[in-house]
Write an enzyme that holds these catalytic residues in place. Structure first.
Site, PDB file in Angstrom:
ATOM      1  CG  ASP A 120      -7.638   0.437   6.656  1.00 37.82           C
ATOM      2  OD1 ASP A 120      -7.258   1.170   7.586  1.00 37.82           O
ATOM      3  OD2 ASP A 120      -7.684  -0.807   6.736  1.00 37.82           O
ATOM      4  CG  ASP A 167       1.996   2.780   9.510  1.00 33.84           C
ATOM      5  OD1 ASP A 167       3.017   3.280  10.006  1.00 33.84           O
ATOM      6  OD2 ASP A 167       0.989   2.456  10.178  1.00 33.84           O
ATOM      7  CD  GLN A 301       8.701   6.137  13.614  1.00 25.86           C
ATOM      8  OE1 GLN A 301       8.722   5.293  12.743  1.00 25.86           O
ATOM      9  NE2 GLN A 301       8.421   5.832  14.866  1.00 25.86           N
TER      10      GLN A 301
HETATM   11  P1  ATP Z   1      -5.010   5.155  10.700  1.00 27.11           P
HETATM   12  O1  ATP Z   1      -4.455   4.378   9.551  1.00 27.11           O
HETATM   13  O2  ATP Z   1      -4.185   6.298  11.077  1.00 27.11           O
HETATM   14  O3  ATP Z   1      -5.446   4.310  11.856  1.00 27.11           O
HETATM   15  P2  ATP Z   1      -7.772   5.188   9.959  1.00 27.11           P
HETATM   16  O4  ATP Z   1      -8.576   6.068   9.058  1.00 27.11           O
HETATM   17  O5  ATP Z   1      -7.680   3.751   9.542  1.00 27.11           O
HETATM   18  O6  ATP Z   1      -6.349   5.859  10.110  1.00 27.11           O
HETATM   19  P3  ATP Z   1      -9.534   4.585  12.149  1.00 27.11           P
HETATM   20  O7  ATP Z   1      -9.403   4.864  13.599  1.00 27.11           O
HETATM   21  O8  ATP Z   1      -9.691   3.178  11.703  1.00 27.11           O
HETATM   22  O9  ATP Z   1      -8.316   5.305  11.444  1.00 27.11           O
HETATM   23  O10 ATP Z   1     -10.800   5.400  11.588  1.00 27.11           O
HETATM   24  C1  ATP Z   1     -10.950   6.776  11.828  1.00 27.11           C
HETATM   25  C2  ATP Z   1     -12.411   7.086  12.013  1.00 27.11           C
HETATM   26  O11 ATP Z   1     -13.150   6.692  10.847  1.00 27.11           O
HETATM   27  C3  ATP Z   1     -13.066   6.325  13.158  1.00 27.11           C
HETATM   28  O12 ATP Z   1     -12.833   6.921  14.401  1.00 27.11           O
HETATM   29  C4  ATP Z   1     -14.529   6.377  12.771  1.00 27.11           C
HETATM   30  O13 ATP Z   1     -15.091   7.630  13.077  1.00 27.11           O
HETATM   31  C5  ATP Z   1     -14.454   6.246  11.260  1.00 27.11           C
HETATM   32  N1  ATP Z   1     -14.634   4.826  10.880  1.00 27.11           N
HETATM   33  C6  ATP Z   1     -13.676   3.870  10.800  1.00 27.11           C
HETATM   34  N2  ATP Z   1     -14.209   2.673  10.438  1.00 27.11           N
HETATM   35  C7  ATP Z   1     -15.523   2.892  10.286  1.00 27.11           C
HETATM   36  C8  ATP Z   1     -16.646   2.065   9.940  1.00 27.11           C
HETATM   37  N3  ATP Z   1     -16.491   0.767   9.636  1.00 27.11           N
HETATM   38  N4  ATP Z   1     -17.873   2.628   9.907  1.00 27.11           N
HETATM   39  C9  ATP Z   1     -18.033   3.932  10.182  1.00 27.11           C
HETATM   40  N5  ATP Z   1     -17.037   4.750  10.530  1.00 27.11           N
HETATM   41  C10 ATP Z   1     -15.804   4.262  10.584  1.00 27.11           C
END
Ligand code: ATP
Length: 765
Positions: A120, A167, A301
């Site tokens: 997300d 997850d 995992q």
């Molecule tokens: P996981 O579920 O594995 O944690 P994720 O996509 O939610 O995956 P995050 O670390 O939240 O992982 O986001 C990955 C990257 O996306 C961040 O390092 C950043 O570069 C970008 N990102 C996340 N949230 C934002 C935001 N609100 N604005 C801009 N970039 C973002």
């Protein structure tokens, strides 16, 4: 506002440039999605770029953004876990200056379409990037860093999201890419732990991932047959320590040699305080005097090769995402590609992100009821408890429920028998099995055995069928079988098996007029690796078998092909006349073709495929080819013929070898999917049976079920459970060929051909 879609006709859109990025945590199956996206884009005459190292690569530009060709993504990619284009967490992209750089790097390459595979966070970042696009480009134009007409040329950044997350924590798709593979890893570890725990009569606390989402803990708990689970959405009420110890002791009292507790890493109590594995261990040692060990599974995992399901999901989602980008206009809402039932759907991205965030908020505010509701875990929890907590309710009238298996063994049969037994016992009833199916009643020895709670203790993880299964149909001696039913006074019958099980039920229904012993409710639980039973999209054993085939194609065959250059393998799968295994294994292992009975082919088609294979060896410089055949694909153009044809016609370019996989496909341990499906089928079957017994029992205790709807089959249709009367299913079954007349997975075949570089055009169904 959801659009139903599947891989449709070739798009006529003008050339577009698409960038593909993997971001956040990695997940098995991401590579399959990237590969499918690259190939679907090229197939549609679009240019496609891979952005390496997540948003960091987008910000840095240079060599981090590379144009892809067809052969950049050879078959090997579909088989690898993780993401070969790299992923990262990037602070710079969170700041506007970072996004300005990223926009410049895209515009500089003519890219205004972005496909993001991540969680997300990554999708929120992509959406923000899209919203700011005009502003970012205006700044760049003002700074003189991009041409003045850039905003006219690239007025909007189209984005599409795929959710890669082990997850399964994202609202908008039933499954995220990687979750099924993570379950495979958990079960592999659990299998190893269970043997040592049993030897020492130990208790194990198994910690699995899931900071905010209990999916992995709940599903693996159900699939292992755990004695207790902790998930963040269902925090235990005060006093859980005593209840847990009592539950574990009760399990030992009925004969368990070990106890397994599955704990999600984000488990909390009702007050929101963390429950740790160490704390659980201390409690068990102190209050239950159990020799307790902890295993924290951690990054295991995320690792390993993706499961067949994740490869297919990745392929389908990647292809669908590209189609969605190609169809985007300036007004298109950004989508996430999700799985609903058996279909790919496009769901508004921000709606999903918002729902996912609301769920996280509900958890933060300790509004666990709302969280559980949003996750839809309620039913699975009931099944888990019914199958694993020994708590029979007192019952005025004990029903005698009979289980038998008919047909060839399949993984998941034992698990289903276990669940039916335990769910029935917990409802206060008695369960009996007939050994060796109908043959068991024809023999002179007593083949009827009472099933106890402990009889089936470890059956959830056992392949095969411990009560014995035979193909014999009841019609061989209806009279003797009726006498057997009468003797044991069964109130209801569960038949587990494939097409023969279904056929047996129809025969018993027809024989009701003659033999009153069959006036009992009957339910069929479909279990066959062939997946050819009408009324269900999946039979038990099919997923296990598919994983075995894919594993063999990858580890055994590919590795031998690496040693011998330029080789084509022809792999024959089981399935009778049903081409499910050959088709799905073909898609999951990146095969060049899958020949099946349901899709007729002639010598011209085969010659075309030989020419195609030769061209691939010449042009794409590949060193191996993979063809799948279904055992009854064609009377004449069968596996032998295809092998000889390719061997002869292609001898200047490759050698050809045949592999008939045979009984190895019946699998060992049932896959997570088969274990969970077995419990769900058993739950629905047992509920049906008990309800129908109550509806059809006479005052004197004799059964009088006469309505045809009391003989039914439980199935998974579009991933929802459905009970169908066998009379309805007789109309949709081809009894001659022993397959359903319509099969949902046939529409995935064109995708396999496209990803194998065939000149395929196809129409939406
Ligand atoms: P996981 O579920 O594995 O944690 P994720 O996509 O939610 O995956 P995050 O670390 O939240 O992982 O986001 C990955 C990257 O996306 C961040 O390092 C950043 O570069 C970008 N990102 C996340 N949230 C934002 C935001 N609100 N604005 C801009 N970039 C973002």
């Amino acid at each position: 506002d959801q659009q139903q879609c599947d891989h449709g006709t070739k798009s006529n859109a003008p050339t577009k440039c698409i960038a593909v990025i993997t971001s956040g945590g990695d997940a098995q199956g991401m590579n399959a999605a990237v590969r499918a996206a690259v190939r679907m884009a090229i197939y549609n005459d679009a240019r496609v770029f891979a952005v390496h190292e997540g948003y960091q690569g987008l910000v840095e530009g240079e060599d981090f953004i590379k144009e892809m060709t067809w052969s950049n993504f050879l078959i090997v990619l579909i088989l690898k876990g993780g993401t070969i284009i790299g992923t990262a967490r990037c602070q710079e992209f969170r700041a506007k200056e970072g996004r300005i750089k990223a926009a410049k790097n895209l515009v500089g390459r003519g890219i205004s379409n972005l496909m993001v595979i991540g969680g997300d966070g990554s999708l929120t970042g992509a959406n923000l990037f899209r919203r700011e696009w005009t502003e970012l480009l205006t700044i760049l134009i003002e700074r003189g860093e991009i041409p003045e007409n850039s905003l006219i040329e690239y007025p909007v950044l189209n984005i599409v999201g795929l959710v890669g997350s082990i997850d399964n924590d994202f609202c908008g798709t039933k499954m995220t890419i990687g979750a099924d593979s993570a379950l495979h890893r958990i079960l592999e570890c659990a299998n190893a732990i269970i043997t040592t725990a049993s030897s020492h009569r130990r208790t194990f606390v198994l910690e699995v991932m899931g900071r905010r989402c209990g999916y992995l803990a709940l599903i693996s708990g159900l699939a292992i047959g755990a004695d207790w689970i902790f998930i963040p959405e269902v925090p235990p009420e005060d006093g859980w320590e005593e209840r847990m110890c009592a539950q574990l002791k009760a399990a030992r009292n009925v004969g368990n040699r070990l106890n397994i507790i599955v704990l999600a890493e984000g488990a909390v109590d009702i007050h929101g305080n963390a429950i740790t594995a160490e704390q659980v261990k201390q409690i068990l040692v102190k209050y239950a005097q159990q020799d307790t060990r902890i295993t924290v599974l951690g990054h295991v995992q995320r690792g390993g090769s993706p499961s067949a399901f994740d490869r297919i999901l990745g392929c389908r989602m990647g292809a669908e995402a590209v189609l969605s980008l190609l169809e985007s206009t300036v007004d298109t809402t950004p989508f996430v590609i999700g799985l609903q039932g058996n279909d790919m759907i496009r769901v508004p991205l921000m709606e999903c992100v918002e729902k996912t965030r609301n769920l996280a908020k509900a958890m933060d505010e300790h509004n666990f009821e709302a969280a559980l509701d949003l996750r839809n875990f309620g039913n699975t929890l009931s099944i888990f408890k019914g199958c694993n907590y020994y708590s029979p309710i007192p019952c005025d009238q004990k029903f005698r429920i009979c289980i038998m298996a008919v047909g060839a063994p399949a993984a998941g049969m034992n698990a289903a028998i276990r669940s039916v037994t335990r769910l029935s016992i917990n409802q206060g009833h008695e369960v009996f099995c007939i050994r060796d199916g109908f043959e068991g009643l024809l023999s002179d020895t007593d083949n009827v055995q009472k099933m106890e709670w402990v009889t089936v203790h470890d059956w959830i993880a056992k392949g095969g069928c411990d009560i014995g299964t035979k193909r014999t149909l009841p019609s061989v001696n209806m009279e003797k079988i009726a006498a057997g039913f009468k003797k044991y006074k069964f109130h209801g019958l569960v038949i587990i098996g494939g097409f023969e099980a279904f056929k047996s039920a129809t025969q018993l229904l027809e024989a009701r007029n003659t033999f009153e012993a069959f006036a009992i409710p009957i339910i069929v639980i479909p279990a066959t690796l062939s997946n050819n039973v009408p009324g269900t999209d999946y039979s038990l054993g099919t997923d296990t078998s598919l994983n075995v085939i894919v594993e063999v194609c990858y580890h055994r065959i590919r590795q031998s092909a690496t040693a011998a250059n330029h080789r084509v393998f022809v792999v024959e799968t089981m399935g009778g006349n049903c081409g499910y295994l050959a088709t799905m294994a073909g898609l999951a292992s990146g095969a060049d073709a899958a020949y099946i009975f349901e899709e007729k082919y002639n010598i011209n088609d085969l010659q075309g495929d030989v020419a195609h294979m030769i061209a691939k060896f010449k042009q794409d410089k590949i060193h191996r080819g993979l063809l799948l055949t279904n055992e009854f694909c064609s009377r004449n153009y069968d596996t032998d013929f295809i092998t000889r044809l390719f061997a002869d016609e292609g001898k200047e370019y490759f050698t050809t070898r045949k592999n008939v996989l045979g009984h190895v496909q019946q699998g060992g341990y049932p896959s997570p999917f088969d274990r969970v499906l077995s419990s769900r089928f058993a739950y629905a079957a047992t509920s049906f049976l008990i309800r129908e017994i109550k509806n059809n029992i006479r005052g004197d205790g004799v059964m009088n079920a006469s309505h045809p709807s009391t003989v039914a089959l439980v199935g998974s249709q579009n991933r929802s459970l459905r009970i169908s009367p066998v009379t309805d299913l007789m109309a949709v079954a081809d009894f001659d060929k022993r397959i359903p007349k319509q099969q949902w997975w046939m529409r995935l075949r064109p995708l396999m051909r496209i990803l194998a570089h065939h000149k395929q055009t196809f129409q939406r169904e």
